[in-house]
Design an enzyme around this catalytic site. Structure first.
Site, PDB file in Angstrom:
ATOM      1  N   CYS A   2       0.759  -1.134   0.007  1.00  0.00           N
ATOM      2  CA  CYS A   2      -0.067   0.060  -0.046  1.00  0.00           C
ATOM      3  C   CYS A   2       0.958   1.281   0.120  1.00  0.00           C
ATOM      4  CB  CYS A   2      -0.902   0.052   1.049  1.00  0.00           C
ATOM      5  SG  CYS A   2      -1.918  -1.510   1.505  1.00  0.00           S
TER       6      CYS A   2
ATOM      7  N   GLY B  73      -0.383   0.468  -5.228  1.00  0.00           N
ATOM      8  CA  GLY B  73      -1.670  -0.315  -5.015  1.00  0.00           C
ATOM      9  C   GLY B  73      -2.841   0.423  -5.767  1.00  0.00           C
TER      10      GLY B  73
ATOM     11  N   ASN C 191       0.262   0.862   6.166  1.00  0.00           N
ATOM     12  CA  ASN C 191       1.077   0.111   4.704  1.00  0.00           C
ATOM     13  C   ASN C 191       1.901  -1.051   5.522  1.00  0.00           C
ATOM     14  OD1 ASN C 191       4.100   0.565   2.759  1.00  0.00           O
ATOM     15  ND2 ASN C 191       2.710  -1.003   2.711  1.00  0.00           N
ATOM     16  N   GLY C 192       1.643  -2.329   5.215  1.00  0.00           N
ATOM     17  CA  GLY C 192       2.478  -3.474   5.826  1.00  0.00           C
ATOM     18  C   GLY C 192       1.586  -4.512   6.304  1.00  0.00           C
TER      19      GLY C 192
ATOM     20  N   TYR D 291      12.449  -3.531  -6.394  1.00  0.00           N
ATOM     21  CA  TYR D 291      11.191  -3.243  -7.328  1.00  0.00           C
ATOM     22  C   TYR D 291      10.159  -2.337  -6.844  1.00  0.00           C
ATOM     23  CZ  TYR D 291       6.647  -4.489  -9.189  1.00  0.00           C
ATOM     24  OH  TYR D 291       5.488  -4.371  -9.758  1.00  0.00           O
TER      25      TYR D 291
HETATM   26  P1  5GP Z   1       6.331 -12.893 -12.393  1.00  0.00           P
HETATM   27  O1  5GP Z   1       5.601 -12.746 -13.552  1.00  0.00           O
HETATM   28  O2  5GP Z   1       7.602 -13.809 -12.410  1.00  0.00           O
HETATM   29  O3  5GP Z   1       5.054 -13.716 -11.488  1.00  0.00           O
HETATM   30  O4  5GP Z   1       6.310 -11.535 -11.633  1.00  0.00           O
HETATM   31  C1  5GP Z   1       7.727 -11.006 -12.109  1.00  0.00           C
HETATM   32  C2  5GP Z   1       7.226  -9.701 -12.461  1.00  0.00           C
HETATM   33  O5  5GP Z   1       6.454  -8.901 -11.608  1.00  0.00           O
HETATM   34  C3  5GP Z   1       8.480  -8.764 -12.777  1.00  0.00           C
HETATM   35  O6  5GP Z   1       8.588  -7.910 -13.986  1.00  0.00           O
HETATM   36  C4  5GP Z   1       8.517  -7.722 -11.623  1.00  0.00           C
HETATM   37  O7  5GP Z   1       8.920  -6.510 -11.969  1.00  0.00           O
HETATM   38  C5  5GP Z   1       7.141  -7.759 -11.179  1.00  0.00           C
HETATM   39  N1  5GP Z   1       6.985  -7.836  -9.698  1.00  0.00           N
HETATM   40  C6  5GP Z   1       7.999  -8.376  -8.752  1.00  0.00           C
HETATM   41  N2  5GP Z   1       7.453  -8.406  -7.437  1.00  0.00           N
HETATM   42  C7  5GP Z   1       6.387  -7.851  -7.490  1.00  0.00           C
HETATM   43  C8  5GP Z   1       5.667  -7.635  -6.490  1.00  0.00           C
HETATM   44  O8  5GP Z   1       5.617  -7.789  -5.248  1.00  0.00           O
HETATM   45  N3  5GP Z   1       4.497  -6.857  -6.930  1.00  0.00           N
HETATM   46  C9  5GP Z   1       4.165  -6.552  -8.101  1.00  0.00           C
HETATM   47  N4  5GP Z   1       3.001  -5.812  -8.350  1.00  0.00           N
HETATM   48  N5  5GP Z   1       4.878  -6.925  -9.250  1.00  0.00           N
HETATM   49  C10 5GP Z   1       5.980  -7.535  -8.767  1.00  0.00           C
HETATM   50 MG    MG Z   2       8.210  -5.773 -14.065  1.00  0.00          MG
END
Ligand code: 5GP
Ligand code: MG
Length: 465
Positions: free
Chosen positions: A7, A33, A108-109, A248
């Site tokens: 969040c 989010g 958030n958390g 990320y």
């Molecule tokens: P995958 O497609 O392997 O399930 O997820 C990897 C992709 O999702 C990567 O492009 C990365 O940038 C993104 N991603 C990685 N961790 C997270 C996360 O915790 N939340 C979200 N929304 N995207 C993530």
């Molecule tokens: Mg990505």
């Protein structure tokens, strides 16, 4: 089970059009989010709130909504939920009328001892309106026998465990709190004479506020008409901010610990090139999140950077969708290939992380179909082998590709020529450390190591894995 939740939070104290500024702040935190957003304002005598499912820009973009939020103080929240409970009741800030007056809270958390607390509260008569763990905080504050609001909050915080960055608004105060390990971010800033709290500095930039400092781990900052006061609510642990914010989650233009997130990500890419030199023709990011690391890889290796995959910006983050089927579809909607920089080339694709492998699978196929001779998939972080329980939506063990497969198997599954990850120590180097401190690591990096600073056995017991 309401486990996963990432969040963004924002609050501002004593300025005209507080709700408008909050809307802008939330808009710049939208990447944290996208399922719902809410704002609570206070006009000096009453609280007002608006909560909506969907994006900030779609819902808080009109005068009739903003007119419902008068006053010079406001807090807001953007929410990504969870496990079946993406309904309006769970959209924050949560609000309650307590004996001392209105109390609004944005979180958030993720708390880790919710089961025990919730059961105990329900058994002794609490009625819950939501399935959100944040409501437990409200209930604990409401029931506290202490007299002053701040003491009630301290009392509640002493009973909760887990990751929390909170923004609370009462009729006198705006309060920011970070958990004892400082897992999720929270910064303090100022616009003219008005103090601002926000998840990331990008939310200060958008309203022309300046950054003062990060809220410290285990600290509560209390903003009133007479200024800011800081109190320590927990004995000081070494801070262990979540390393994944830098890899990320946070926006690249946000500043964490004096450097832009973009710089950390470029460093990750450089480090990846040092550890994994590959003979290839082009370096291509998986947009958008893979771009800074790909630039780092390209600059370090001397292999040209090309935009070989184009991202459609009118779809949200693939991950932020409630089910796997929609998520898979999402990846197709989101990325398409730019053949002119792919055809007949040996391609290095760079992404920040692999979670389920959905994105990697799709983009590797796409790039081969566009005529690439080789497709190497480089990831600017280590394999995610463990789920997160502190507020990011990384799924359970069974869904994490690297929890169940080694690199050769992953290479096969996603159909790449080769797959390579950044080492854990390389990740720490990119963050400016010579090495990961094995005794008290500088970050929480449990996704890669299983080293959880806050006990999660209780959560594991209640998760189907
Ligand atoms: P995958 O497609 O392997 O399930 O997820 C990897 C992709 O999702 C990567 O492009 C990365 O940038 C993104 N991603 C990685 N961790 C997270 C996360 O915790 N939340 C979200 N929304 N995207 C993530
Ligand atoms: Mg990505």
């Amino acid at each position: 089970m309401g486990l996963k939740e990432e969040c963004g939070v924002f609050g501002i104290f004593d300025i005209d059009e507080a709700a408008v500024l909050t809307t802008l702040g939330l808009h710049s935190l939208q990447h944290r989010g996208q399922e719902g957003a809410g704002i609570v304002s206070y006009d000096g005598s009453s609280f007002h709130f608006v909560k909506k499912e969907g994006l900030v820009g779609d819902n808080f973009n009109n005068a009739s909504t903003l007119n419902q939020l008068p006053g010079r103080r406001a807090i807001g929240h953007v929410r990504y939920s969870t496990t079946g409970d993406s309904k309006l009741a769970n959209v924050q800030p949560l609000f309650a009328n307590l004996s001392a007056g209105g109390f609004a809270c944005a979180h958030n958390g993720n708390l880790t001892n919710t089961h025990a607390l919730r059961n105990a509260l329900v058994e002794t008569g609490s009625i819950f309106q939501t399935t959100s763990d944040t409501e437990i905080i409200l209930q604990l504050v409401a029931r506290s026998k202490k007299h002053k609001t701040v003491d009630k909050i301290k009392d509640a915080l002493s009973q909760i465990k887990g990751a929390y960055s909170l923004i609370i608004m009462t009729n006198k105060k705006l309060i920011g709190v970070k958990d004892p390990f400082g897992i999720r971010p929270l910064v303090l800033g100022k616009k003219n004479n008005a103090y601002v709290l926000a998840s990331e500095t990008c939310a200060l930039d958008i309203i022309g506020a300046h950054y003062i400092r990060d809220v410290k781990n285990g600290e509560m900052v209390i903003i009133t008409e007479s200024g800011v006061e800081s109190i320590i609510i927990a004995p000081s642990n070494q801070a262990r901010p979540c390393i994944f914010e830098r890899i990320y989650f946070a926006r690249p233009d946000s500043i964490i610990d004096g450097k832009s997130v973009y710089t950390y990500r470029k460093n990750l890419g450089e480090q990846l090139a040092i550890e994994n030199p590959i003979d290839a023709d082009v370096v291509v990011p998986v947009p958008d999140s893979g771009a800074p690391a790909a630039i780092g890889y390209s600059q370090k290796s001397g292999i040209p950077f090309e935009l070989g995959i184009i991202r459609n910006h009118y779809v949200g983050r693939t991950f932020i969708e409630p089910s796997q089927s929609i998520r898979q579809f999402g990846v197709k909607l989101k990325h398409s290939v730019n053949q002119s920089s792919i055809k007949n080339n040996r391609v290095i694709l760079i992404d920040d992380s692999i979670v389920r492998g959905t994105t990697a699978n799709k983009v590797v196929k796409m790039v081969f179909e566009a005529g690439a001779k080789e497709v190497h998939f480089g990831i600017s972080s280590p394999p995610i082998t463990h789920p997160d329980f502190y507020g990011i939506d990384t799924p359970q063990y069974s869904e994490l590709i690297a929890a169940n497969h080694d690199i050769d198997e992953i290479t096969n599954i996603i159909g790449a020529t080769s797959v390579f990850f950044l080492s854990l120590n390389g990740t720490y180097k990119a963050m400016g450390y010579t090495t990961r401190d094995p005794n008290t690591p500088q970050f929480t990096d449990h996704c890669f190591t299983g080293d959880y600073p806050i006990d999660v056995t209780n959560i594991l017991k209640h998760t189907h894995s």
